[in-house]
Write a protein that holds these residues in place. Structure first.
Motif, PDB file in Angstrom:
ATOM      1  N   LEU A 638       0.829  -1.202   0.000  1.00 16.20           N
ATOM      2  CA  LEU A 638       0.000   0.000   0.000  1.00 16.20           C
ATOM      3  C   LEU A 638       0.866   1.255   0.000  1.00 16.20           C
ATOM      4  CD1 LEU A 638      -2.758   1.344   0.151  1.00 16.20           C
ATOM      5  CD2 LEU A 638      -2.701   1.053   2.641  1.00 16.20           C
ATOM      6  N   THR A 639       1.964   1.207   0.737  1.00 13.82           N
ATOM      7  CA  THR A 639       2.859   2.371   0.782  1.00 13.82           C
ATOM      8  C   THR A 639       3.425   2.670  -0.601  1.00 13.82           C
ATOM      9  OG1 THR A 639       3.452   1.869   3.069  1.00 13.82           O
ATOM     10  CG2 THR A 639       4.926   3.331   1.844  1.00 13.82           C
ATOM     11  N   THR A 640       3.854   1.610  -1.279  1.00  9.60           N
ATOM     12  CA  THR A 640       4.450   1.797  -2.613  1.00  9.60           C
ATOM     13  C   THR A 640       3.388   2.171  -3.657  1.00  9.60           C
ATOM     14  OG1 THR A 640       6.146   0.155  -2.072  1.00  9.60           O
ATOM     15  CG2 THR A 640       5.848   0.714  -4.393  1.00  9.60           C
ATOM     16  N   ALA A 641       2.329   1.356  -3.724  1.00 10.59           N
ATOM     17  CA  ALA A 641       1.282   1.598  -4.722  1.00 10.59           C
ATOM     18  C   ALA A 641       0.543   2.897  -4.437  1.00 10.59           C
ATOM     19  CB  ALA A 641       0.299   0.436  -4.743  1.00 10.59           C
ATOM     20  N   GLY A 642       0.318   3.178  -3.140  1.00 11.42           N
ATOM     21  CA  GLY A 642      -0.398   4.395  -2.772  1.00 11.42           C
ATOM     22  C   GLY A 642       0.334   5.643  -3.206  1.00 11.42           C
ATOM     23  N   ALA A 643       1.667   5.625  -3.086  1.00 17.79           N
ATOM     24  CA  ALA A 643       2.457   6.789  -3.496  1.00 17.79           C
ATOM     25  C   ALA A 643       2.325   7.022  -5.000  1.00 17.79           C
ATOM     26  CB  ALA A 643       3.916   6.579  -3.110  1.00 17.79           C
ATOM     27  N   LYS A 644       2.370   5.926  -5.769  1.00 19.57           N
ATOM     28  CA  LYS A 644       2.208   6.052  -7.219  1.00 19.57           C
ATOM     29  C   LYS A 644       0.809   6.571  -7.565  1.00 19.57           C
ATOM     30  CE  LYS A 644       5.440   2.309  -8.425  1.00 19.57           C
ATOM     31  NZ  LYS A 644       5.555   0.964  -9.040  1.00 19.57           N
ATOM     32  N   ALA A 645      -0.205   6.053  -6.846  1.00 14.42           N
ATOM     33  CA  ALA A 645      -1.586   6.465  -7.115  1.00 14.42           C
ATOM     34  C   ALA A 645      -1.786   7.944  -6.807  1.00 14.42           C
ATOM     35  CB  ALA A 645      -2.553   5.618  -6.293  1.00 14.42           C
ATOM     36  N   VAL A 646      -1.226   8.401  -5.693  1.00 16.95           N
ATOM     37  CA  VAL A 646      -1.362   9.813  -5.311  1.00 16.95           C
ATOM     38  C   VAL A 646      -0.675  10.715  -6.327  1.00 16.95           C
ATOM     39  CG1 VAL A 646      -0.673  11.551  -3.616  1.00 16.95           C
ATOM     40  CG2 VAL A 646      -1.655   9.390  -2.855  1.00 16.95           C
ATOM     41  N   SER A 647       0.522  10.304  -6.755  1.00 19.46           N
ATOM     42  CA  SER A 647       1.269  11.103  -7.720  1.00 19.46           C
ATOM     43  C   SER A 647       0.494  11.240  -9.030  1.00 19.46           C
ATOM     44  CB  SER A 647       2.631  10.455  -7.983  1.00 19.46           C
ATOM     45  OG  SER A 647       3.327  11.164  -8.991  1.00 19.46           O
ATOM     46  N   ALA A 648      -0.053  10.115  -9.511  1.00 23.55           N
ATOM     47  CA  ALA A 648      -0.826  10.147 -10.757  1.00 23.55           C
ATOM     48  C   ALA A 648      -2.099  10.978 -10.580  1.00 23.55           C
ATOM     49  CB  ALA A 648      -1.173   8.726 -11.197  1.00 23.55           C
ATOM     50  N   GLN A 659      -5.080   2.272 -11.785  1.00 21.37           N
ATOM     51  CA  GLN A 659      -4.378   1.056 -12.202  1.00 21.37           C
ATOM     52  C   GLN A 659      -3.179   0.754 -11.309  1.00 21.37           C
ATOM     53  OE1 GLN A 659      -3.718   1.570 -16.432  1.00 21.37           O
ATOM     54  NE2 GLN A 659      -5.714   0.691 -16.917  1.00 21.37           N
ATOM     55  N   ALA A 660      -2.660   1.784 -10.660  1.00 23.82           N
ATOM     56  CA  ALA A 660      -1.546   1.554  -9.731  1.00 23.82           C
ATOM     57  C   ALA A 660      -1.976   0.697  -8.544  1.00 23.82           C
ATOM     58  CB  ALA A 660      -1.002   2.897  -9.231  1.00 23.82           C
ATOM     59  N   LEU A 661      -3.291   0.644  -8.298  1.00 27.48           N
ATOM     60  CA  LEU A 661      -3.799  -0.106  -7.149  1.00 27.48           C
ATOM     61  C   LEU A 661      -4.002  -1.585  -7.453  1.00 27.48           C
ATOM     62  CD1 LEU A 661      -6.519   2.468  -6.001  1.00 27.48           C
ATOM     63  CD2 LEU A 661      -4.195   2.210  -5.094  1.00 27.48           C
ATOM     64  N   ALA A 662      -3.885  -1.983  -8.720  1.00 32.22           N
ATOM     65  CA  ALA A 662      -4.146  -3.376  -9.091  1.00 32.22           C
ATOM     66  C   ALA A 662      -3.230  -4.347  -8.347  1.00 32.22           C
ATOM     67  CB  ALA A 662      -3.986  -3.553 -10.598  1.00 32.22           C
ATOM     68  N   VAL A 663      -2.011  -3.916  -8.025  1.00 39.12           N
ATOM     69  CA  VAL A 663      -1.059  -4.812  -7.350  1.00 39.12           C
ATOM     70  C   VAL A 663      -1.494  -5.157  -5.933  1.00 39.12           C
ATOM     71  CG1 VAL A 663       0.880  -3.947  -8.697  1.00 39.12           C
ATOM     72  CG2 VAL A 663       0.323  -2.864  -6.517  1.00 39.12           C
ATOM     73  N   LEU A 664      -2.515  -4.473  -5.428  1.00 44.98           N
ATOM     74  CA  LEU A 664      -2.950  -4.717  -4.049  1.00 44.98           C
ATOM     75  C   LEU A 664      -3.835  -5.952  -3.918  1.00 44.98           C
ATOM     76  CD1 LEU A 664      -3.825  -1.067  -2.931  1.00 44.98           C
ATOM     77  CD2 LEU A 664      -1.754  -2.370  -2.428  1.00 44.98           C
ATOM     78  N   LYS A 665      -4.263  -6.534  -5.026  1.00 41.92           N
ATOM     79  CA  LYS A 665      -5.194  -7.658  -4.930  1.00 41.92           C
ATOM     80  C   LYS A 665      -4.648  -8.792  -4.076  1.00 41.92           C
ATOM     81  CE  LYS A 665      -7.556 -11.261  -7.593  1.00 41.92           C
ATOM     82  NZ  LYS A 665      -7.084 -12.290  -6.660  1.00 41.92           N
ATOM     83  N   ARG A 688      -4.857  -2.022  12.976  1.00 43.69           N
ATOM     84  CA  ARG A 688      -5.385  -2.722  11.802  1.00 43.69           C
ATOM     85  C   ARG A 688      -6.538  -1.942  11.167  1.00 43.69           C
ATOM     86  NH1 ARG A 688      -4.857  -8.781  14.507  1.00 43.69           N
ATOM     87  NH2 ARG A 688      -2.573  -8.903  14.212  1.00 43.69           N
ATOM     88  N   LEU A 689      -7.350  -1.338  11.996  1.00 45.08           N
ATOM     89  CA  LEU A 689      -8.407  -0.482  11.449  1.00 45.08           C
ATOM     90  C   LEU A 689      -7.805   0.719  10.726  1.00 45.08           C
ATOM     91  CD1 LEU A 689     -10.988  -0.531  14.395  1.00 45.08           C
ATOM     92  CD2 LEU A 689     -11.299  -1.515  12.112  1.00 45.08           C
ATOM     93  N   GLY A 690      -6.698   1.244  11.263  1.00 42.57           N
ATOM     94  CA  GLY A 690      -6.006   2.351  10.601  1.00 42.57           C
ATOM     95  C   GLY A 690      -5.454   1.931   9.252  1.00 42.57           C
ATOM     96  N   LEU A 691      -4.970   0.677   9.174  1.00 47.13           N
ATOM     97  CA  LEU A 691      -4.463   0.158   7.901  1.00 47.13           C
ATOM     98  C   LEU A 691      -5.615   0.053   6.889  1.00 47.13           C
ATOM     99  CD1 LEU A 691      -2.242  -1.095   6.161  1.00 47.13           C
ATOM    100  CD2 LEU A 691      -2.698  -3.302   7.267  1.00 47.13           C
ATOM    101  N   LEU A 692      -6.758  -0.442   7.361  1.00 48.10           N
ATOM    102  CA  LEU A 692      -7.910  -0.542   6.462  1.00 48.10           C
ATOM    103  C   LEU A 692      -8.403   0.840   6.035  1.00 48.10           C
ATOM    104  CD1 LEU A 692     -10.045  -3.457   7.978  1.00 48.10           C
ATOM    105  CD2 LEU A 692      -8.460  -3.518   6.052  1.00 48.10           C
ATOM    106  N   ALA A 693      -8.387   1.789   6.953  1.00 50.12           N
ATOM    107  CA  ALA A 693      -8.799   3.149   6.601  1.00 50.12           C
ATOM    108  C   ALA A 693      -7.854   3.742   5.565  1.00 50.12           C
ATOM    109  CB  ALA A 693      -8.838   4.025   7.851  1.00 50.12           C
ATOM    110  N   SER A 694      -6.554   3.457   5.683  1.00 51.01           N
ATOM    111  CA  SER A 694      -5.578   3.928   4.694  1.00 51.01           C
ATOM    112  C   SER A 694      -5.845   3.291   3.337  1.00 51.01           C
ATOM    113  CB  SER A 694      -4.156   3.588   5.157  1.00 51.01           C
ATOM    114  OG  SER A 694      -3.869   4.208   6.395  1.00 51.01           O
ATOM    115  N   LEU A 695      -6.174   1.981   3.359  1.00 51.96           N
ATOM    116  CA  LEU A 695      -6.500   1.271   2.120  1.00 51.96           C
ATOM    117  C   LEU A 695      -7.762   1.876   1.488  1.00 51.96           C
ATOM    118  CD1 LEU A 695      -6.134  -1.144   0.158  1.00 51.96           C
ATOM    119  CD2 LEU A 695      -7.501  -2.515   1.761  1.00 51.96           C
TER     120      LEU A 695
END
Length: 710
Positions: A638-648, A659-665, A688-695
């Motif tokens: 999520l940290t890696t893909a999320g950064a790409k998603a935010v940048s785009a 599409q940057a989020l597809a790797v999270l499946k 864990r709830l914080g992780l889900l909220a970030s997702l």
């Protein structure tokens, strides 16, 4: 059963031309559907509608003389009620059978079938099919009752041969007095009645040019041909319309090179409804009238005389016009001359209004708006103009277009002034248009004149938008003032009633924001507009915001986007509507990915989990508390893909962001398989709830992906 084609015609006095097309369509459709529902016509029966100024008719193929008998099974009553302990019929059962025309002997043939938790008795019988005379009478009664009649006339029946009423004693309500009824099944007359008339096989042709009157119809299939040949009538609305189009083009080509009649479907439909056999003639008027704005001349010729003005190749009005006549005399000069004499005073009036209006400037008339009531709760047109000016100033500021402020304010201040002119008083349809002409005459320049002319746009679906940004701002301010004001006093559209055209205004706002790519946020813009009313209204921004997004959703679905795609994007209420198209494209591309379904379902699951938490969950993760490999892996991905998603996302590339989020499946699936979110340890549970909220935050930046879940 024998099948033949059926013809039904109702002959009446001249029908209202603007309603004729719908009347003809309804007459044919309802009658045919009724015959089909009774088993007298089938799904393969071809229905042909006819409608002329003096008749409504329908031709239906493959109509039976008698409908087939139908097996009918009727539930009588529970077995426990109908039969006693010895299995004998109870009085209740015998009474029920008697009502159906059956005696005690029918008891033995009754069927016992399951009905819920118990058994019931069922009676099988055969229902005789309707005869054509019976079925057509029912269909005709239903058809006349359902006709979309704009205004009903009340008239008294005349006494005819065999009539069982006296003159003046029986009144009939119908769109126009009816004088004839035809019903033919093949070559056989069918006996039906309606509106005091008994059916026969004779109808009337053209009032003046019929070769034979009455026209005695041979059979159902000769109707159109006999009327055309013997009665000089083109019975089909569409055929008559096509003939008018052909004759208009022919007359235009004879009138001059590259000339063409004005394109107006509503006028064409109305003229089609005025003539039974069209004949197109060419008239002229004096060149001096061409000094008047062509919109005025075109409108007066169309609205008052039903003429088709002729335009040149560049769309400029010429001094010729086409007349669609209902007669075809050998010498048409008298008809042409009469029409030229009639149109001349109309054009002279338009010239007079134009000349008189230009004697006063728009500026000198502006104060008069304070005496014109706009709405009882919203004040005068003068007050309305001040609100439009205030809203327009706010829009200019929000858009960062200070250089346009003066032009915008002038246009907003004078946009409604032409309502006080003689020309607009005579032709309200020219409001805005005349304001543009008068602004140019007053030396206000093209920019202001165009904005005044364009500020009502778009006037209808598919209409063009204002030509430049000054016009867009004034048009937007005008529509926002209308929407905010009327919502603020509770004048909302209900059902199909929208007297202030608020749905059209909302779509106009939406189109300008999207198609002109305006960087304006919806809710702040509405609140800014509401502030211009002071305490005159209640701020209804939430309700108006819902209304605008509802209209947007409907518009997007009409453009071919799926309900899921639209719901996913609009669920987030994106404030900048110009981004909607890119978001929809991104959602469509994401939905095509193999990982999409799984991620959408996971997103929905995450949303449901977070909703059940009483306190707000912060999208924050403490990496030191990630105990399980699956949650650590999800956090890393999520940290890696999320950064790409935010940048785009920040670069406006919404497709790449999703599409940057597809790797999270894979890590998301592993997380739900191996991690207990509601851990007993409060710190672990919160993390864990914080992780889900970030997702959840990462996955719902462009659209609510849970709306894509099946």
């Amino acid at each position: 059963m024998s099948a033949s084609n059926l013809l039904v015609e109702l002959f009446v006095e001249e029908l209202p031309p603007k309603a004729l097309k719908k009347l003809g369509e309804s007459f044919a459709q309802v009658l045919a559907e009724s015959l089909k529902s009774q088993g007298l016509a089938g799904g393969d029966s071809v229905v042909t509608a006819f409608a002329s100024p003096r008749r409504l008719a329908v031709h239906v193929t493959k109509v039976l003389a008698k409908a087939a008998d139908q097996a009918v099974q009727q539930k009588l009553m529970p077995v426990s009620v109908g039969l006693n302990a010895e299995g004998q019929a109870t009085p209740a059962l015998l009474k029920r059978l008697s009502a159906l025309g059956a005696g005690p002997e029918a008891v033995a043939s009754l069927k016992r079938l399951p009905d819920g938790k118990a058994e019931a008795l069922f009676f099988d019988s055969v229902k005789a099919g309707a005869t054509l005379s019976e079925g057509l009478q029912k269909a005709l009664d239903e058809t006349l009752a359902k006709l979309p009649i704009p205004k009903v006339m009340n008239y008294q029946l005349e006494q005819g041969p065999g009539a069982d009423f006296q003159p003046g004693w029986t009144s009939v309500n119908f769109v126009r007095p009816a004088h004839g009824l035809v019903a033919l099944h093949g070559d056989q007359a069918v006996s039906v009645s309606a509106l005091g008339l008994v059916s026969g096989r004779s109808t009337q042709g053209h009032r003046f040019e019929a070769k034979v009157n009455p026209v005695v119809l041979q059979n159902a299939d000769t109707y159109a041909d006999q009327l055309a040949q013997e009665g000089a009538v083109i019975a089909s609305f569409e055929a008559r319309r096509g003939e008018i189009v052909r004759l208009l083009k022919l007359a235009a080509s004879k009138a001059g090179t590259n000339l063409h009649p004005i394109d107006d479907d509503a006028l064409l439909d109305e003229v089609t409804a005025l003539v039974e056999r069209p004949n197109v003639l060419t008239g002229r008027f004096e060149d001096a009238f061409l000094e008047v704005p062509q919109e005025c001349l075109i409108l007066t010729m169309k609205a008052n005389q039903k003429y088709f003005p002729l335009l040149d190749a560049s769309g400029k009005l010429t001094n010729q016009f086409l007349i669609v006549s209902n007669i075809s005399p050998d010498d048409a000069s008298a008809v042409v001359g009469g029409n030229e004499r009639v149109v001349r005073p109309r054009l002279a009036d338009a010239k007079f209004f134009f000349d008189q209006d230009r004697k006063k400037t728009l500026e000198s008339r502006a104060a008069g708006l304070s005496k014109v009531v706009y709405h009882g709760k919203l004040g005068t047109q003068g007050e309305r103009v001040e609100r439009v000016r205030a809203i327009a100033r706010g829009l200019v500021e929000s858009l960062g277009q200070a250089s346009l402020a003066a032009s915008v304010d002038t246009a907003a201040r004078l946009a409604k002034v032409d309502l006080l002119t003689d020309m607009v008083g005579e032709f309200p349809e020219l409001q805005g248009i005349m304001g543009g002409y008068y602004a140019r005459h007053d030396g206000l320049g093209d920019q202001v004149a165009q904005a005044i002319e364009d500020h009502y746009k778009p006037r209808f679906a598919g209409d063009e938008l204002p030509r430049d940004l000054v016009g867009v701002v004034v048009a937007l301010a005008d529509k926002l003032e209308t929407l905010v004001g009327l919502f603020g006093i509770g004048q909302l559209p209900t059902g199909d009633k929208d007297p202030f055209a608020l749905r059209r205004h909302a779509l106009g706002v939406i189109r300008m924001l999207i198609e002109r790519d305006l960087p304006l946020a919806v809710e702040p813009t509405l609140r800014q507009a509401a502030a211009s009313f002071g305490d005159k209204i209640t701020d209804a921004t939430p309700a108006l915001t819902d209304f605008i997004y509802d209209r947007l959703a409907g518009s997007l679905r009409e453009q071919g986007y799926s309900a899921q795609e639209v719901d996913a994007v609009l669920a987030l209420r994106p404030q900048r509507l110009a981004d909607i198209g890119q978001r929809l494209a991104a959602v469509r591309a994401f939905a095509a990915l193999p990982e999409a379904a799984s991620l959408a379902a996971a997103n929905k699951r995450v949303g449901n989990i977070l909703k059940k938490v009483e306190d707000a969950v912060e999208a924050k993760v403490d990496a030191s508390l990630l105990k399980e490999p699956a949650e650590a892996a999800l956090y890393e991905s999520l940290t890696t893909a999320g950064a790409k998603a935010v940048s785009a996302f920040e670069q406006g590339d919404y497709t790449a962001s999703l599409q940057a989020l597809a790797v999270l499946k894979t890590p998301v699936d592993a997380f739900f398989d191996g991690v207990m979110v509601n851990a007993e340890d409060a710190a672990l549970r919160t993390n864990r709830l914080g992780l889900l909220a970030s997702l959840h935050q990462a996955m719902n930046r462009v659209a609510d992906l849970s709306r894509l879940a099946a």
